[in-house]
Design a protein around this motif. Structure first.
Motif, PDB file in Angstrom:
ATOM      1  N   ARG A  91       0.852  -1.208   0.000  1.00 38.76           N
ATOM      2  CA  ARG A  91       0.000   0.000   0.000  1.00 38.76           C
ATOM      3  C   ARG A  91       0.870   1.234   0.000  1.00 38.76           C
ATOM      4  O   ARG A  91       1.802   1.333   0.784  1.00 38.76           O
ATOM      5  N   ARG A  92       0.633   2.139  -0.908  1.00 39.47           N
ATOM      6  CA  ARG A  92       1.377   3.395  -0.939  1.00 39.47           C
ATOM      7  C   ARG A  92       0.420   4.560  -1.045  1.00 39.47           C
ATOM      8  O   ARG A  92      -0.675   4.419  -1.582  1.00 39.47           O
ATOM      9  N   SER A  93       0.860   5.712  -0.560  1.00 36.40           N
ATOM     10  CA  SER A  93       0.076   6.926  -0.766  1.00 36.40           C
ATOM     11  C   SER A  93       0.249   7.334  -2.221  1.00 36.40           C
ATOM     12  O   SER A  93       1.378   7.508  -2.684  1.00 36.40           O
ATOM     13  N   ARG A  95      -0.096   9.825  -5.314  1.00 41.17           N
ATOM     14  CA  ARG A  95      -0.148  11.280  -5.506  1.00 41.17           C
ATOM     15  C   ARG A  95      -0.129  11.680  -6.978  1.00 41.17           C
ATOM     16  O   ARG A  95       0.041  12.852  -7.297  1.00 41.17           O
ATOM     17  N   ARG A 180      -3.491  16.843  -5.046  1.00 42.20           N
ATOM     18  CA  ARG A 180      -2.598  16.099  -5.958  1.00 42.20           C
ATOM     19  C   ARG A 180      -3.245  15.733  -7.281  1.00 42.20           C
ATOM     20  O   ARG A 180      -2.966  14.681  -7.857  1.00 42.20           O
ATOM     21  N   CYS A 220      -4.719   8.715  -1.055  1.00 43.64           N
ATOM     22  CA  CYS A 220      -3.710   9.364  -0.206  1.00 43.64           C
ATOM     23  C   CYS A 220      -4.430  10.221   0.818  1.00 43.64           C
ATOM     24  O   CYS A 220      -5.415  10.892   0.480  1.00 43.64           O
ATOM     25  N   TRP A 221      -3.964  10.165   2.049  1.00 46.83           N
ATOM     26  CA  TRP A 221      -4.553  11.024   3.090  1.00 46.83           C
ATOM     27  C   TRP A 221      -4.391  12.490   2.691  1.00 46.83           C
ATOM     28  O   TRP A 221      -3.319  12.894   2.242  1.00 46.83           O
ATOM     29  N   GLY A 222      -5.437  13.260   2.914  1.00 49.65           N
ATOM     30  CA  GLY A 222      -5.383  14.700   2.659  1.00 49.65           C
ATOM     31  C   GLY A 222      -5.314  15.446   3.975  1.00 49.65           C
ATOM     32  O   GLY A 222      -6.305  16.004   4.432  1.00 49.65           O
ATOM     33  N   GLY A 223      -4.129  15.409   4.591  1.00 47.08           N
ATOM     34  CA  GLY A 223      -3.968  16.046   5.907  1.00 47.08           C
ATOM     35  C   GLY A 223      -4.214  17.546   5.851  1.00 47.08           C
ATOM     36  O   GLY A 223      -4.895  18.120   6.710  1.00 47.08           O
ATOM     37  N   TYR A 224      -3.665  18.183   4.814  1.00 47.36           N
ATOM     38  CA  TYR A 224      -3.885  19.625   4.682  1.00 47.36           C
ATOM     39  C   TYR A 224      -5.369  19.900   4.468  1.00 47.36           C
ATOM     40  O   TYR A 224      -5.931  20.849   4.987  1.00 47.36           O
ATOM     41  N   TYR A 226      -8.205  18.184   5.335  1.00 50.58           N
ATOM     42  CA  TYR A 226      -9.185  18.151   6.435  1.00 50.58           C
ATOM     43  C   TYR A 226      -8.827  19.094   7.568  1.00 50.58           C
ATOM     44  O   TYR A 226      -9.710  19.547   8.295  1.00 50.58           O
ATOM     45  N   MET A 252      -7.756  11.497  -0.795  1.00 54.94           N
ATOM     46  CA  MET A 252      -7.948  11.714  -2.225  1.00 54.94           C
ATOM     47  C   MET A 252      -8.037  10.321  -2.847  1.00 54.94           C
ATOM     48  O   MET A 252      -7.333   9.408  -2.397  1.00 54.94           O
ATOM     49  N   ARG A 266      10.851   0.152   6.323  1.00 50.10           N
ATOM     50  CA  ARG A 266      10.475   1.108   7.375  1.00 50.10           C
ATOM     51  C   ARG A 266      11.500   1.018   8.486  1.00 50.10           C
ATOM     52  O   ARG A 266      12.261   0.041   8.566  1.00 50.10           O
TER      53      ARG A 266
HETATM   54  C1  LIG Z   1      -2.708  11.931   9.076  1.00 47.74           C
HETATM   55  C2  LIG Z   1      -1.997  11.918   7.744  1.00 47.74           C
HETATM   56  C3  LIG Z   1      -1.995  13.053   6.948  1.00 47.74           C
HETATM   57  C4  LIG Z   1      -1.386  13.044   5.704  1.00 47.74           C
HETATM   58  N1  LIG Z   1      -1.480  14.138   4.899  1.00 47.74           N
HETATM   59  C5  LIG Z   1      -0.957  14.121   3.653  1.00 47.74           C
HETATM   60  C6  LIG Z   1      -1.133  15.235   2.764  1.00 47.74           C
HETATM   61  O1  LIG Z   1      -1.774  16.244   3.089  1.00 47.74           O
HETATM   62  N2  LIG Z   1      -0.579  15.158   1.531  1.00 47.74           N
HETATM   63  C7  LIG Z   1       0.123  14.065   1.115  1.00 47.74           C
HETATM   64  O2  LIG Z   1       0.587  14.048  -0.004  1.00 47.74           O
HETATM   65  N3  LIG Z   1       0.289  12.975   1.930  1.00 47.74           N
HETATM   66  C8  LIG Z   1      -0.241  12.976   3.186  1.00 47.74           C
HETATM   67  N4  LIG Z   1      -0.114  11.874   4.001  1.00 47.74           N
HETATM   68  C9  LIG Z   1       0.577  10.664   3.517  1.00 47.74           C
HETATM   69  C10 LIG Z   1       1.947  10.449   4.188  1.00 47.74           C
HETATM   70  O3  LIG Z   1       2.853  11.414   3.721  1.00 47.74           O
HETATM   71  C11 LIG Z   1       2.398   9.028   3.869  1.00 47.74           C
HETATM   72  O4  LIG Z   1       1.538   8.099   4.495  1.00 47.74           O
HETATM   73  C12 LIG Z   1       3.832   8.729   4.309  1.00 47.74           C
HETATM   74  O5  LIG Z   1       4.741   9.533   3.621  1.00 47.74           O
HETATM   75  C13 LIG Z   1       4.218   7.249   4.081  1.00 47.74           C
HETATM   76  O6  LIG Z   1       4.108   6.877   2.729  1.00 47.74           O
HETATM   77  P1  LIG Z   1       3.127   5.696   2.241  1.00 47.74           P
HETATM   78  O7  LIG Z   1       1.741   6.020   2.749  1.00 47.74           O
HETATM   79  O8  LIG Z   1       3.195   5.695   0.754  1.00 47.74           O
HETATM   80  O9  LIG Z   1       3.634   4.431   2.826  1.00 47.74           O
HETATM   81  C14 LIG Z   1      -0.710  11.874   5.259  1.00 47.74           C
HETATM   82  C15 LIG Z   1      -0.728  10.728   6.055  1.00 47.74           C
HETATM   83  C16 LIG Z   1      -1.382  10.733   7.269  1.00 47.74           C
HETATM   84  C17 LIG Z   1      -1.433   9.469   8.085  1.00 47.74           C
END
Ligand SMILES: Cc1cc2nc3c(=O)[nH]c(=O)nc-3n(C[C@H](O)[C@H](O)[C@H](O)COP(=O)(O)O)c2cc1C
Length: 274
Positions: A91-93, A95, A180, A220-224, A226, A252, A266
């Motif tokens: 699993r990867r984020s 973008r 993204r 991918c999580w959108g931390g910014y 939310y 996203m 890791r």
């Molecule tokens: C709470 C949280 C917020 C995150 N916010 C963002 C974000 O706003 N933009 C982004 O590109 N990735 C975001 N990520 C993804 C992380 O950067 C990513 O999980 C981390 O670099 C590890 O990579 P992987 O998920 O591909 O294993 C977020 C992850 C989490 C858990």
């Protein structure tokens, strides 16, 4: 009203349901009788369905959950250790997304699976708002940038710590690092005063993220995103979240453009054995 029925022909009177029940609202008074609910059953039953799912003979039923409605767990589909490890580690984020919307049915499927995540007291507190139109995602990303500019102006140190100036500079140079370029954003929200909103939402979104690749999707999580929903009222309003709610997470979603070839490493777990 919650109630139970036990088929006395099928019931082994083995008490497995009693053992599995997390709140102990089922009792077995003797090995001759079928299990019965305790008087406070309704008050304390979590409606988790463990009793129905654990019964080896299908004797146990709740008025809202019949064994026939619960698919059996297939031995053939159980993942091997290697399969599970690759599944979790790959699993990867994501973008980088294809310029193609995701079918609503697939987005619904993701959310259905997300709701199988654990939640405190099986509360399942989740509400989901799906931004379906890519033009709306773009518009909302611009609103996140508006919020970032405000944070940079008012709280420069905090903005620096969160890397906001770089994200805004990228935006000004034509690069969208908020959503993204994803065609959709899914926001998880619930009552702002609910104590386990953050945990329950993160777990559900993790389920969603793990399931997404099986539908050919990436997320991918959108931390910014939310963070801005909660801090920037115009974005909260445009999403139409209920007044008493808070966004506890957002992802996203779209079809990934890139294919990953290797599993990441890791850091070793930081563990203290006591
Ligand atoms: C709470 C949280 C917020 C995150 N916010 C963002 C974000 O706003 N933009 C982004 O590109 N990735 C975001 N990520 C993804 C992380 O950067 C990513 O999980 C981390 O670099 C590890 O990579 P992987 O998920 O591909 O294993 C977020 C992850 C989490 C858990």
């Amino acid at each position: 009203m919650l109630s139970i029925t036990v088929d006395s022909e099928k019931c082994n009177k083995d008490g497995i349901c009693v053992t599995a029940c997390p709140t102990k609202v089922i009792q077995l008074n003797s090995t001759e009788e079928v299990p019965t609910p305790i008087p406070e059953f309704e008050e304390y039953c979590l409606a988790c369905g463990h009793c129905v799912a654990v019964c080896p003979t299908g004797a146990f039923r709740l008025n809202w959950l019949k064994p026939e409605a619960c698919p059996p767990i297939s031995k053939v589909l159980v993942l091997s250790r290697d399969q599970a490890e690759q599944f979790l580690r790959s699993r990867r984020s994501i973008r980088n997304f294809k310029d193609r919307p995701v079918e609503r049915e697939k987005l619904q499927n993701l959310l259905k699976i997300a709701c199988f995540a654990p939640s405190a007291r099986n509360n399942q507190p989740w509400h989901w708002t799906v931004v379906e139109k890519i033009a709306d995602v773009r518009r909302m990303a611009a609103m996140v940038i508006d919020w970032m500019r405000m944070v940079i102006r008012k709280h420069p140190e905090q903005a620096e710590l969160r890397g906001l100036p770089r994200v805004v500079a990228a935006w000004d140079a034509g690069e969208e690092r908020i959503c993204r370029g994803a065609p959709h954003v899914i926001v998880g929200h619930c009552d702002r005063n609910y104590g386990f909103g953050a945990e329950d939402t993160a777990l559900a979104l993790s389920y969603l993220e793990l399931f997404a690749p099986t539908l050919g999707l990436g997320s991918c999580w959108g931390g910014y995103f939310y963070s801005a929903v909660n801090a920037h009222p115009p974005l909260f309003e445009v999403l139409g979240l209920p007044a008493g709610h808070k966004a506890f997470g957002a992802v996203m979603v779209g079809y990934p453009k890139l294919r990953y070839q290797r599993l990441p490493l890791r850091r070793e777990p930081k563990v203290k054995w006591i």
